[in-house]
Design an enzyme around this catalytic site. Sequence first.
Site, PDB file in Angstrom:
ATOM      1  N   TYR A 136     -28.762  42.324  12.769  1.00  0.00           N
ATOM      2  CA  TYR A 136     -27.620  43.227  12.983  1.00  0.00           C
ATOM      3  C   TYR A 136     -27.014  42.948  14.363  1.00  0.00           C
ATOM      4  O   TYR A 136     -25.797  42.785  14.505  1.00  0.00           O
ATOM      5  CB  TYR A 136     -28.065  44.693  12.896  1.00  0.00           C
ATOM      6  CG  TYR A 136     -27.098  45.649  13.537  1.00  0.00           C
ATOM      7  CD1 TYR A 136     -27.373  46.193  14.790  1.00  0.00           C
ATOM      8  CD2 TYR A 136     -25.900  45.961  12.922  1.00  0.00           C
ATOM      9  CE1 TYR A 136     -26.466  47.043  15.408  1.00  0.00           C
ATOM     10  CE2 TYR A 136     -24.988  46.810  13.530  1.00  0.00           C
ATOM     11  CZ  TYR A 136     -25.277  47.344  14.781  1.00  0.00           C
ATOM     12  OH  TYR A 136     -24.382  48.168  15.396  1.00  0.00           O
ATOM     13  N   LYS A 158     -23.226  41.392  15.744  1.00  0.00           N
ATOM     14  CA  LYS A 158     -22.346  41.984  16.767  1.00  0.00           C
ATOM     15  C   LYS A 158     -22.040  40.957  17.860  1.00  0.00           C
ATOM     16  O   LYS A 158     -20.906  40.847  18.335  1.00  0.00           O
ATOM     17  CB  LYS A 158     -22.963  43.248  17.369  1.00  0.00           C
ATOM     18  CG  LYS A 158     -22.974  44.435  16.415  1.00  0.00           C
ATOM     19  CD  LYS A 158     -21.572  44.820  15.961  1.00  0.00           C
ATOM     20  CE  LYS A 158     -21.565  45.998  15.010  1.00  0.00           C
ATOM     21  NZ  LYS A 158     -20.204  46.302  14.479  1.00  0.00           N
ATOM     22  N   ASN A 200     -25.980  54.835  22.153  1.00  0.00           N
ATOM     23  CA  ASN A 200     -26.520  55.474  20.932  1.00  0.00           C
ATOM     24  C   ASN A 200     -25.691  56.673  20.494  1.00  0.00           C
ATOM     25  O   ASN A 200     -25.898  57.778  21.017  1.00  0.00           O
ATOM     26  CB  ASN A 200     -27.986  55.863  21.178  1.00  0.00           C
ATOM     27  CG  ASN A 200     -28.883  54.654  21.125  1.00  0.00           C
ATOM     28  OD1 ASN A 200     -28.688  53.696  21.893  1.00  0.00           O
ATOM     29  ND2 ASN A 200     -29.836  54.651  20.225  1.00  0.00           N
ATOM     30  N   ARG A 202     -33.162  55.507  25.896  1.00  0.00           N
ATOM     31  CA  ARG A 202     -31.857  55.123  25.377  1.00  0.00           C
ATOM     32  C   ARG A 202     -30.756  55.950  26.035  1.00  0.00           C
ATOM     33  O   ARG A 202     -31.042  57.025  26.599  1.00  0.00           O
ATOM     34  CB  ARG A 202     -31.786  55.375  23.856  1.00  0.00           C
ATOM     35  CG  ARG A 202     -32.715  54.493  23.030  1.00  0.00           C
ATOM     36  CD  ARG A 202     -32.269  53.048  23.002  1.00  0.00           C
ATOM     37  NE  ARG A 202     -33.109  52.225  22.135  1.00  0.00           N
ATOM     38  CZ  ARG A 202     -34.242  51.650  22.520  1.00  0.00           C
ATOM     39  NH1 ARG A 202     -34.675  51.850  23.784  1.00  0.00           N
ATOM     40  NH2 ARG A 202     -34.944  50.902  21.684  1.00  0.00           N
ATOM     41  N   ASN A 213     -32.409  56.265  12.436  1.00  0.00           N
ATOM     42  CA  ASN A 213     -32.103  56.637  13.824  1.00  0.00           C
ATOM     43  C   ASN A 213     -32.809  57.935  14.219  1.00  0.00           C
ATOM     44  O   ASN A 213     -33.102  58.793  13.394  1.00  0.00           O
ATOM     45  CB  ASN A 213     -30.589  56.790  13.996  1.00  0.00           C
ATOM     46  CG  ASN A 213     -29.851  55.454  13.820  1.00  0.00           C
ATOM     47  OD1 ASN A 213     -28.861  55.383  13.138  1.00  0.00           O
ATOM     48  ND2 ASN A 213     -30.345  54.404  14.461  1.00  0.00           N
ATOM     49  N   SER A 268     -21.685  46.954  20.056  1.00  0.00           N
ATOM     50  CA  SER A 268     -22.888  47.759  20.276  1.00  0.00           C
ATOM     51  C   SER A 268     -23.679  47.236  21.463  1.00  0.00           C
ATOM     52  O   SER A 268     -23.649  46.053  21.773  1.00  0.00           O
ATOM     53  CB  SER A 268     -23.754  47.693  19.007  1.00  0.00           C
ATOM     54  OG  SER A 268     -25.060  48.152  19.267  1.00  0.00           O
ATOM     55  N   ASP A 321     -13.337  46.245  -0.823  1.00  0.00           N
ATOM     56  CA  ASP A 321     -14.353  45.399  -0.180  1.00  0.00           C
ATOM     57  C   ASP A 321     -13.601  44.410   0.711  1.00  0.00           C
ATOM     58  O   ASP A 321     -12.922  43.504   0.208  1.00  0.00           O
ATOM     59  CB  ASP A 321     -15.156  44.656  -1.255  1.00  0.00           C
ATOM     60  CG  ASP A 321     -16.235  43.773  -0.624  1.00  0.00           C
ATOM     61  OD1 ASP A 321     -17.092  43.264  -1.376  1.00  0.00           O
ATOM     62  OD2 ASP A 321     -16.211  43.603   0.623  1.00  0.00           O
TER      63      ASP A 321
HETATM   64  C1  WQD Z   1     -33.805  55.167  19.268  1.00  0.00           C
HETATM   65  C2  WQD Z   1     -35.240  55.315  19.746  1.00  0.00           C
HETATM   66  C3  WQD Z   1     -36.864  54.289  18.308  1.00  0.00           C
HETATM   67  C4  WQD Z   1     -36.484  56.920  14.880  1.00  0.00           C
HETATM   68  C5  WQD Z   1     -29.732  51.372  16.921  1.00  0.00           C
HETATM   69  C6  WQD Z   1     -28.872  50.146  16.986  1.00  0.00           C
HETATM   70  C7  WQD Z   1     -27.643  50.433  17.784  1.00  0.00           C
HETATM   71  C8  WQD Z   1     -26.949  51.613  17.192  1.00  0.00           C
HETATM   72  C9  WQD Z   1     -27.878  52.823  17.195  1.00  0.00           C
HETATM   73  C10 WQD Z   1     -25.270  51.175  15.544  1.00  0.00           C
HETATM   74  C11 WQD Z   1     -36.056  54.038  19.558  1.00  0.00           C
HETATM   75  C12 WQD Z   1     -37.062  55.802  18.373  1.00  0.00           C
HETATM   76  C13 WQD Z   1     -36.275  56.325  16.109  1.00  0.00           C
HETATM   77  C14 WQD Z   1     -37.703  57.612  14.608  1.00  0.00           C
HETATM   78  C15 WQD Z   1     -38.451  57.082  16.813  1.00  0.00           C
HETATM   79  N1  WQD Z   1     -26.554  51.301  15.867  1.00  0.00           N
HETATM   80  N2  WQD Z   1     -37.261  56.416  17.046  1.00  0.00           N
HETATM   81  N3  WQD Z   1     -38.646  57.673  15.596  1.00  0.00           N
HETATM   82  O1  WQD Z   1     -32.608  51.443  17.650  1.00  0.00           O
HETATM   83  O2  WQD Z   1     -31.820  52.394  19.890  1.00  0.00           O
HETATM   84  O3  WQD Z   1     -30.155  51.668  18.216  1.00  0.00           O
HETATM   85  O4  WQD Z   1     -29.018  52.460  16.410  1.00  0.00           O
HETATM   86  O5  WQD Z   1     -24.312  51.292  16.225  1.00  0.00           O
HETATM   87  O6  WQD Z   1     -26.805  49.307  17.736  1.00  0.00           O
HETATM   88  O7  WQD Z   1     -29.591  49.116  17.622  1.00  0.00           O
HETATM   89  O8  WQD Z   1     -31.460  53.718  17.806  1.00  0.00           O
HETATM   90  O9  WQD Z   1     -31.994  55.973  16.975  1.00  0.00           O
HETATM   91  O10 WQD Z   1     -32.929  53.952  15.742  1.00  0.00           O
HETATM   92  O11 WQD Z   1     -33.863  54.579  17.970  1.00  0.00           O
HETATM   93  O12 WQD Z   1     -39.326  57.142  17.701  1.00  0.00           O
HETATM   94  O13 WQD Z   1     -37.937  58.167  13.512  1.00  0.00           O
HETATM   95  O14 WQD Z   1     -35.877  56.308  18.921  1.00  0.00           O
HETATM   96  O15 WQD Z   1     -38.119  53.625  18.314  1.00  0.00           O
HETATM   97  O16 WQD Z   1     -36.950  53.917  20.638  1.00  0.00           O
HETATM   98  P1  WQD Z   1     -31.629  52.245  18.428  1.00  0.00           P
HETATM   99  P2  WQD Z   1     -32.555  54.582  17.031  1.00  0.00           P
END
Ligand code: WQD
Length: 351
Positions: A151, A155, A180, A232, A200, A126, A59
């Site tokens: 989160y 960062k 992403n 994205r 994600n 990020s 840890d």
């Molecule tokens: C992408 C898009 C969701 C799931 C986050 C962090 C970023 C990085 C990557 C660490 C969004 C949509 C998602 C689902 C959906 N993390 N979605 N249905 O939020 O852009 O980025 O993760 O490094 O720092 O902020 O990624 O993949 O969660 O979402 O419609 O079941 O997909 O709403 O528009 P995000 P994500």
Amino acid sequence: MKKILVTGGCGYIGAHTIVDLIENGFDVVSADNNSRSNDGILAGVEKITGKAIKNYKVDLCIYDDTYAIFQENPDINGIIHFAAYKSVGESVEKPLLYFENNLNSLINILKCADEFNIAHFVFSSSCTVYGNPDEIPVTEETPQKPAVSPYGVTKQMGEQIVVEAVKCSDMQAILLRYFNPVGAHPSAHIGELPVGKPGNLVPAITQTAIGKLPMMQVMGADYPTKDGSCIRDYIHVCDIAHAHTLALNYLLAQKQKTNCDIFNLGTSTGYSVLEVIKEFERTSGVKLKYRIGPRRPGDVTAIFANNDKAKASLGWIPQFSLTDMLVTAWKWELQLKADDNLFTNQNADLN
Ligand code: WQD
């Protein structure tokens, strides 16, 4: 052979980066307490590289245990610091857990780096540090808006801590802002291992397609975008991994003019959620079960990178297309099923 400490080395990006480092002549040790990862992934790293990786199950919020890693490895030349919690949704529910874990571990690593005169430091940041940008694509100079989650705040604060720490040391640092990260190593020996229900998009797609999830939601289709869903900049995890090797080489070659530099890691192309789903259906031949649901709090409408700086300074050129990302993600999901979910993490559902 230069030895690199990779914290969070059992994580998704960490493990892929270890593969790339080994393939480019580095020696690697990992430090990962496996609270959100599974050290079984290092067996996959060994299948790909032929190298067994030592992981210190420590840890990093405990200074003495972190210090002991450096005592045992006085030949560490550089550090890549991935170790952090990264669930946007969980951070909203448990902000103090995120500040405590993500910042204390970073501070301990930086204190040890100073104690042991480590010269090179790469920090896993990020695109979330940009918040909801006024204009896209974003460059490294785009002013940061308030982060949309705790989160993201960790960062933003983490970057500031690194910037201030290197000002009064001989260490040189690079901050890598991932957009992403998606996909898996083409061998399907390693890939993403979401803990509990995936938050994600791409793992939600592949787990729905393989039947682990009965249905997935498109979180909002009423945004001011081409088809109403969020946009994205998806980037293959192997492209992200290689950027770390290039960043270390850049530091080792002393090409960096400042003591801390920043690079965006994205393809500079944005895709909507519905476009990603359509491309997945096309490449996999699987009709995805999804429905349009409400917007997810904290989501930004659209963001993608201007990656000119990483191309010019690091010589980084993303190699994988969106199709490659989805094909490798699907191949990994199929492999997990074939291995009877060998690596499935037993942690509690983080839903
Ligand atoms: C992408 C898009 C969701 C799931 C986050 C962090 C970023 C990085 C990557 C660490 C969004 C949509 C998602 C689902 C959906 N993390 N979605 N249905 O939020 O852009 O980025 O993760 O490094 O720092 O902020 O990624 O993949 O969660 O979402 O419609 O079941 O997909 O709403 O528009 P995000 P994500």
